[in-house]
Motif scaffolding. Structure first.
Motif, PDB file in Angstrom:
ATOM      1  N   CYS A   4      25.297  32.002  48.116  1.00 23.34           N
ATOM      2  CA  CYS A   4      25.780  31.434  49.381  1.00 23.34           C
ATOM      3  C   CYS A   4      24.592  31.080  50.281  1.00 23.34           C
ATOM      4  CB  CYS A   4      26.695  32.438  50.086  1.00 23.34           C
ATOM      5  SG  CYS A   4      27.122  31.944  51.762  1.00 23.34           S
ATOM      6  N   HIS A  46      29.761  38.128  54.646  1.00 20.04           N
ATOM      7  CA  HIS A  46      30.257  36.942  53.958  1.00 20.04           C
ATOM      8  C   HIS A  46      31.780  36.913  54.005  1.00 20.04           C
ATOM      9  CE1 HIS A  46      30.253  33.573  51.135  1.00 20.04           C
ATOM     10  NE2 HIS A  46      31.314  34.159  50.610  1.00 20.04           N
ATOM     11  N   ARG A  48      34.631  33.940  53.440  1.00 19.56           N
ATOM     12  CA  ARG A  48      34.628  32.579  52.908  1.00 19.56           C
ATOM     13  C   ARG A  48      35.200  31.574  53.915  1.00 19.56           C
ATOM     14  NH1 ARG A  48      37.208  29.553  48.692  1.00 19.56           N
ATOM     15  NH2 ARG A  48      39.129  30.699  49.111  1.00 19.56           N
ATOM     16  N   ARG A  49      36.364  31.907  54.435  1.00 22.62           N
ATOM     17  CA  ARG A  49      37.049  30.980  55.332  1.00 22.62           C
ATOM     18  C   ARG A  49      37.681  31.753  56.477  1.00 22.62           C
ATOM     19  NH1 ARG A  49      40.469  26.760  51.598  1.00 22.62           N
ATOM     20  NH2 ARG A  49      38.695  25.671  50.703  1.00 22.62           N
ATOM     21  N   GLY A  89      38.316  24.133  55.439  1.00 23.46           N
ATOM     22  CA  GLY A  89      38.877  23.545  54.228  1.00 23.46           C
ATOM     23  C   GLY A  89      38.456  22.104  54.003  1.00 23.46           C
ATOM     24  N   GLN A  94      34.842  21.244  55.820  1.00 22.05           N
ATOM     25  CA  GLN A  94      34.008  22.430  55.605  1.00 22.05           C
ATOM     26  C   GLN A  94      33.204  22.261  54.321  1.00 22.05           C
ATOM     27  OE1 GLN A  94      36.125  26.155  55.100  1.00 22.05           O
ATOM     28  NE2 GLN A  94      34.249  27.363  55.241  1.00 22.05           N
ATOM     29  N   GLU A  95      31.866  22.307  54.477  1.00 21.88           N
ATOM     30  CA  GLU A  95      30.981  22.159  53.314  1.00 21.88           C
ATOM     31  C   GLU A  95      30.503  23.516  52.815  1.00 21.88           C
ATOM     32  OE1 GLU A  95      27.763  19.670  54.499  1.00 21.88           O
ATOM     33  OE2 GLU A  95      29.069  17.977  54.953  1.00 21.88           O
ATOM     34  N   GLU A  97      31.015  27.445  52.392  1.00 25.23           N
ATOM     35  CA  GLU A  97      32.102  28.422  52.376  1.00 25.23           C
ATOM     36  C   GLU A  97      31.609  29.809  52.776  1.00 25.23           C
ATOM     37  OE1 GLU A  97      34.977  27.934  49.143  1.00 25.23           O
ATOM     38  OE2 GLU A  97      35.800  26.688  50.730  1.00 25.23           O
ATOM     39  N   HIS A  98      31.086  29.868  53.986  1.00 27.75           N
ATOM     40  CA  HIS A  98      30.765  31.123  54.677  1.00 27.75           C
ATOM     41  C   HIS A  98      31.159  30.812  56.119  1.00 27.75           C
ATOM     42  CE1 HIS A  98      27.770  34.598  55.541  1.00 27.75           C
ATOM     43  NE2 HIS A  98      28.260  34.227  56.716  1.00 27.75           N
TER      44      HIS A  98
END
Ligand code: 5GP
Ligand code: ZN
Length: 113
Positions: A4, A46, A48-49, A89, A94-95, A97-98
């Motif tokens: 990430c 971390h 993700r979304r 998303g 969203q590029e 994913e953190h």
């Protein structure tokens, strides 16, 4: 998360221009700024979304709002105005994913979008 980008920036493994850090969040300048002030504020953890946050994430969620306000003052856009944006998303653009928030200001930003 070893693969990430933002975890690696938080850990200092990828260089970035950090402007703030504490026990919960880290803020650094976006590598492709869309305005004179463009800072990313991310949790050290971390996630993700933003749809995956739980009660355990409340402390950093609140801290991000506080840090956004503090950085807006420091960057000189508290009075002229700014935007705090979280893309989510594929449709939200969203590029990375953190979970992260963009603090954008220093020019008129127009309407949403
Ligand atoms: P998203 O589209 O996921 O909301 O935003 C991701 C942002 O991260 C983009 O504005 C992009 O310019 C920024 N970004 C991607 N990789 C890096 C990097 O390695 N360093 C920094 N400082 N910003 C990055
Ligand atoms: Zn991460």
């Amino acid at each position: 998360m070893a693969d990430c980008i933002f975890c690696r920036i938080v850990a200092g493994e990828i260089p970035s221009e950090k402007v703030y850090q504490d026990d919960l969040v880290v803020a650094f300048r976006d590598i492709h700024p869309v305005a004179p002030v463009h800072i990313l504020i991310v949790p050290r953890k971390h996630v993700r979304r933003l749809t995956e946050v739980t009660e355990a994430d409340r402390d950093w969620l609140v801290r991000i709002q506080e840090v956004a306000a503090e950085l807006a003052r420091r960057e000189g856009v508290a009075e002229t105005g700014f935007r705090v944006v979280a893309n989510f998303g594929p449709d939200g653009g969203q590029e990375v994913e953190h979970a992260h928030y963009h603090l954008v200001g220093g020019r008129p930003l127009g309407g949403i979008g």
